[in-house]
Design a protein around this motif. Structure first.
Motif, PDB file in Angstrom:
ATOM      1  N   SER A  85       1.876   6.665  -6.951  1.00 19.19           N
ATOM      2  CA  SER A  85       0.789   7.362  -7.651  1.00 19.19           C
ATOM      3  C   SER A  85       0.666   8.826  -7.242  1.00 19.19           C
ATOM      4  O   SER A  85      -0.082   9.590  -7.863  1.00 19.19           O
ATOM      5  CB  SER A  85      -0.545   6.640  -7.388  1.00 19.19           C
ATOM      6  N   THR A  86       1.349   9.248  -6.179  1.00 18.47           N
ATOM      7  CA  THR A  86       1.212  10.646  -5.726  1.00 18.47           C
ATOM      8  C   THR A  86       2.551  11.379  -5.708  1.00 18.47           C
ATOM      9  O   THR A  86       2.657  12.458  -5.133  1.00 18.47           O
ATOM     10  CB  THR A  86       0.612  10.675  -4.298  1.00 18.47           C
ATOM     11  N   THR A  88       8.035  11.806   2.703  1.00 19.38           N
ATOM     12  CA  THR A  88       6.898  12.476   3.326  1.00 19.38           C
ATOM     13  C   THR A  88       7.398  13.496   4.345  1.00 19.38           C
ATOM     14  O   THR A  88       8.402  13.271   5.031  1.00 19.38           O
ATOM     15  CB  THR A  88       5.950  11.475   4.024  1.00 19.38           C
ATOM     16  N   ALA A  97       0.705  12.334   0.281  1.00 18.92           N
ATOM     17  CA  ALA A  97      -0.387  11.407   0.573  1.00 18.92           C
ATOM     18  C   ALA A  97      -0.087  10.463   1.734  1.00 18.92           C
ATOM     19  O   ALA A  97      -0.906   9.616   2.080  1.00 18.92           O
ATOM     20  CB  ALA A  97      -0.707  10.579  -0.681  1.00 18.92           C
ATOM     21  N   ILE A  98       1.080  10.574   2.312  1.00 24.24           N
ATOM     22  CA  ILE A  98       1.450   9.682   3.420  1.00 24.24           C
ATOM     23  C   ILE A  98       1.874  10.536   4.606  1.00 24.24           C
ATOM     24  O   ILE A  98       2.592  11.529   4.440  1.00 24.24           O
ATOM     25  CB  ILE A  98       2.610   8.751   3.025  1.00 24.24           C
ATOM     26  N   THR A 112       5.940  13.012  -1.376  1.00 25.63           N
ATOM     27  CA  THR A 112       4.531  12.673  -1.535  1.00 25.63           C
ATOM     28  C   THR A 112       3.755  13.352  -0.426  1.00 25.63           C
ATOM     29  O   THR A 112       4.220  13.400   0.732  1.00 25.63           O
ATOM     30  CB  THR A 112       4.282  11.149  -1.453  1.00 25.63           C
ATOM     31  N   THR A 131       0.761   3.940  -3.044  1.00 28.19           N
ATOM     32  CA  THR A 131       0.389   5.329  -2.729  1.00 28.19           C
ATOM     33  C   THR A 131       1.505   6.285  -3.108  1.00 28.19           C
ATOM     34  O   THR A 131       1.282   7.349  -3.722  1.00 28.19           O
ATOM     35  CB  THR A 131       0.076   5.458  -1.221  1.00 28.19           C
ATOM     36  N   ARG A 132       2.700   5.916  -2.743  1.00 25.30           N
ATOM     37  CA  ARG A 132       3.863   6.781  -3.025  1.00 25.30           C
ATOM     38  C   ARG A 132       4.035   6.981  -4.533  1.00 25.30           C
ATOM     39  O   ARG A 132       4.229   8.107  -5.011  1.00 25.30           O
ATOM     40  CB  ARG A 132       5.108   6.147  -2.413  1.00 25.30           C
ATOM     41  N   LYS A 134       0.835  -1.217   0.000  1.00 24.62           N
ATOM     42  CA  LYS A 134       0.000   0.000   0.000  1.00 24.62           C
ATOM     43  C   LYS A 134       0.865   1.261   0.000  1.00 24.62           C
ATOM     44  O   LYS A 134       0.554   2.245  -0.688  1.00 24.62           O
ATOM     45  CB  LYS A 134      -0.931  -0.006   1.227  1.00 24.62           C
ATOM     46  N   ILE A 135       1.929   1.227   0.783  1.00 24.80           N
ATOM     47  CA  ILE A 135       2.831   2.393   0.808  1.00 24.80           C
ATOM     48  C   ILE A 135       3.430   2.613  -0.574  1.00 24.80           C
ATOM     49  O   ILE A 135       3.467   3.738  -1.094  1.00 24.80           O
ATOM     50  CB  ILE A 135       3.942   2.190   1.863  1.00 24.80           C
TER      51      ILE A 135
END
Ligand code: SF4
Length: 210
Positions: free
Chosen positions: A155-156, A201, A175-176, A173, A152-153, A148-149
């Motif tokens: 894609s953002t 992040t 998003a995290i 990113t 997410t990383r 998931k990390i």
């Protein structure tokens, strides 16, 4: 954050008769109460028999360790008594500079929380749309979190940002976020920071500010 890990007390009172050259306030109270009781009862009861009976009491044959309450960042001192690697009691440390023996209601509930059969022992997972949780292995949990990390990383990811007329590298990113807790030691927080920056992040926060 927690100020210390478990550390055994140098002057631990393990059983009647153990020696100690320096007395802290807790030991002084014990000895005073014990001596008073001994003076009052010495002539009335069989002391040897009482000592033998004490072997079965809750706090006989224990070892004491100092530690910190984990619930918030105040870092109140606690004394843990342990027998056969099992926690017997947890109470406020009268010799601790922060709390001088007192604990708030969260600190007082530490022992029942520790011993609760409802405490999670393994990671749990609730699938999207499911109405129940299922136990999973630690390997499975770590793999899911890592995937998931990564997703997410990727894609953002923001590689550059405009600053005036030019693009500058930012490599981050948004998003995290990382959330630390009062249980974390200084060393763990250092690793948190390293890991957060490694992932790109900038959002690192502490549970106490929520
Ligand atoms: S006893 Fe209460 S105030 Fe002290 S560290 Fe624990 S939660 Fe915080």
């Amino acid at each position: 954050m927690a100020s210390s890990e478990f550390s055994q007390r140098d002057d631990t009172v393990v059983s009647a008769g153990s020696g100690s050259s320096s007395l802290n306030r807790r030991d002084w109270l014990r000895l005073t109460i014990g001596a008073s009781a001994g003076l009052a009862l010495g002539s009335l009861v069989d002391v040897k028999a009482v000592r033998a009976a004490n072997e079965n009491l809750k706090l006989s044959n224990i070892r004491e360790f100092t530690t910190s309450c984990n619930f918030c960042s105040c870092g109140c001192g606690m004394v843990a008594t342990v027998r056969d690697n099992k926690l017997i009691t947890l109470e406020g440390d009268y010799d601790h500079v922060v709390n001088e023996g007192s604990l708030c209601v969260k600190g007082m509930s530490m022992f029942p929380t520790h011993a609760s059969p409802q405490r999670n022992q393994v990671p749990r997972y609730r699938a999207p749309g499911s109405d129940h949780w299922e136990d999973i292995t630690w390997e499975d949990a770590v793999t899911r979190i890592a995937q998931k990390i990564r997703a997410t990383r990727d894609s953002t990811w923001i590689a550059t940002e405009k600053a005036g007329d030019t693009n500058v590298a930012v490599n981050r990113t948004d998003a995290i976020a990382f959330l630390g807790g009062a249980q974390n030691t200084n060393e763990e927080c250092y690793l948190f920071q390293k890991f957060a920056r490694l992932l790109g992040t900038v959002y690192v926060e502490h549970q106490a500010r929520l």
